[in-house]
Design a protein around this motif. Structure first.
Motif, PDB file in Angstrom:
ATOM      1  N   VAL A   1       0.850  -1.188   0.000  1.00 23.68           N
ATOM      2  CA  VAL A   1       0.000   0.000   0.000  1.00 23.68           C
ATOM      3  C   VAL A   1       0.887   1.240   0.000  1.00 23.68           C
ATOM      4  CG1 VAL A   1      -2.003  -1.066   1.055  1.00 23.68           C
ATOM      5  CG2 VAL A   1      -0.226  -0.126   2.517  1.00 23.68           C
ATOM      6  N   ALA A   2       0.510   2.229  -0.802  1.00 25.87           N
ATOM      7  CA  ALA A   2       1.228   3.501  -0.866  1.00 25.87           C
ATOM      8  C   ALA A   2       0.475   4.529  -0.031  1.00 25.87           C
ATOM      9  CB  ALA A   2       1.341   3.979  -2.311  1.00 25.87           C
ATOM     10  N   VAL A   3       1.204   5.225   0.843  1.00 26.68           N
ATOM     11  CA  VAL A   3       0.571   6.157   1.777  1.00 26.68           C
ATOM     12  C   VAL A   3       1.284   7.508   1.707  1.00 26.68           C
ATOM     13  CG1 VAL A   3      -0.255   6.476   4.134  1.00 26.68           C
ATOM     14  CG2 VAL A   3       0.205   4.155   3.287  1.00 26.68           C
ATOM     15  N   ASN A   4       0.511   8.564   1.524  1.00 30.25           N
ATOM     16  CA  ASN A   4       1.073   9.908   1.469  1.00 30.25           C
ATOM     17  C   ASN A   4       1.603  10.341   2.837  1.00 30.25           C
ATOM     18  OD1 ASN A   4       0.369  10.144  -1.228  1.00 30.25           O
ATOM     19  ND2 ASN A   4      -1.524  11.269  -0.816  1.00 30.25           N
ATOM     20  N   PRO A   5       2.526  11.311   2.864  1.00 26.81           N
ATOM     21  CA  PRO A   5       2.980  11.845   4.151  1.00 26.81           C
ATOM     22  C   PRO A   5       1.805  12.333   5.002  1.00 26.81           C
ATOM     23  CG  PRO A   5       4.381  12.636   2.381  1.00 26.81           C
ATOM     24  CD  PRO A   5       3.227  11.931   1.725  1.00 26.81           C
ATOM     25  N   SER A   6       1.775  11.932   6.254  1.00 27.39           N
ATOM     26  CA  SER A   6       0.726  12.218   7.243  1.00 27.39           C
ATOM     27  C   SER A   6      -0.641  11.678   6.826  1.00 27.39           C
ATOM     28  CB  SER A   6       0.625  13.717   7.579  1.00 27.39           C
ATOM     29  OG  SER A   6       0.141  14.477   6.508  1.00 27.39           O
ATOM     30  N   GLY A   7      -0.648  10.808   5.804  1.00 29.49           N
ATOM     31  CA  GLY A   7      -1.893  10.212   5.340  1.00 29.49           C
ATOM     32  C   GLY A   7      -2.061   8.794   5.835  1.00 29.49           C
ATOM     33  N   VAL A   8      -3.076   8.123   5.285  1.00 31.41           N
ATOM     34  CA  VAL A   8      -3.433   6.793   5.768  1.00 31.41           C
ATOM     35  C   VAL A   8      -3.919   5.943   4.606  1.00 31.41           C
ATOM     36  CG1 VAL A   8      -5.860   7.326   6.251  1.00 31.41           C
ATOM     37  CG2 VAL A   8      -4.678   5.607   7.636  1.00 31.41           C
ATOM     38  N   ALA A   9      -3.682   4.647   4.713  1.00 33.15           N
ATOM     39  CA  ALA A   9      -4.369   3.664   3.874  1.00 33.15           C
ATOM     40  C   ALA A   9      -5.275   2.872   4.797  1.00 33.15           C
ATOM     41  CB  ALA A   9      -3.383   2.732   3.182  1.00 33.15           C
TER      42      ALA A   9
END
Length: 214
Positions: free
Chosen positions: A197-205
């Motif tokens: 899973v790819a997750v952005n900075p300070s983001g979530v999957a």
């Protein structure tokens, strides 16, 4: 939840209340949201067992739709609050809410996780480099998983799903669905999957997994 036990204080509160605040007030700030999540994780051995149908830990309101969080950070709060079985109480002005925030707050799949009838609160199961993993058992042998990227600069980071502790529940095959950042049916995955899973900075999957028979 090995090692978790209800304290006499939380048990006494539960006998008298349907929901109770655990920590400091939330502010329209990512640091505030992070501090609440971190406090909850550090005290999860006490607070998690006290939650269940009829009584819920309250980490305070959602600040989604205000001004202090980026969209990735709003998704992180929504996912974590859903896994914590938290009361989803909005604090924003409905007249000025942007469409993306409105869609997030109304996301039926996330709300279903939050209000799962099994009523078990999720908790942090791992810290893996720049990631932390939260997991929540759901009814019908489903599990919700939130993979949060703790980095706040740079680009997306990838985490192999096999590193997620909850993946061990898949003895052979699992059906995987991604709820955030975009809804995707990721299909049937074998235990030795290459899925990441790819997750952005300070983001979530935010994912759900469901073991199936071959």
């Amino acid at each position: 939840m090995n090692g978790f036990s209800t304290s006499p204080i939380t048990q006494a509160i539960r006998e008298s209340c349907n929901q109770w605040r655990n920590y400091a007030d939330v502010y329209d700030s990512w640091n505030s949201v992070k501090s609440i999540a971190e406090w909850t994780a550090l005290h999860q051995d006490i607070v998690v067992p006290s939650a269940g149908p009829g009584g819920w830990n309250d980490p305070d309101m959602l600040v989604i739709g205000n001004f202090g969080l980026s969209h990735d950070q709003q998704e992180s709060q929504m996912a974590l609050w859903a896994l914590m079985a938290a009361p989803l109480i909005m604090s924003n002005d409905l007249r000025s809410m942007c469409p993306r925030s409105k869609a997030l707050l109304q996301n039926r799949r996330i709300i279903d996780i939050n209000q799962d009838p099994l009523g078990k609160q999720g908790y942090r199961t791992a810290t893996l480099g720049s990631f932390e993993v939260w997991e929540r058992p759901l009814s019908n042998n489903f599990m919700a998983i939130a993979v949060r990227n703790m980095q706040e600069i740079g680009g997306p980071q990838k985490l192999p799903i096999m590193k997620v502790p909850g993946w061990r529940m898949c003895d052979f095959l699992c059906n995987v669905t991604q709820i955030l950042p975009q809804f995707k049916e990721l299909g049937i995955q074998r235990q030795q999957t290459n899925l990441a899973v790819a997750v952005n900075p300070s983001g979530v999957a935010l994912l759900t997994i469901h073991p199936i028979l071959d």
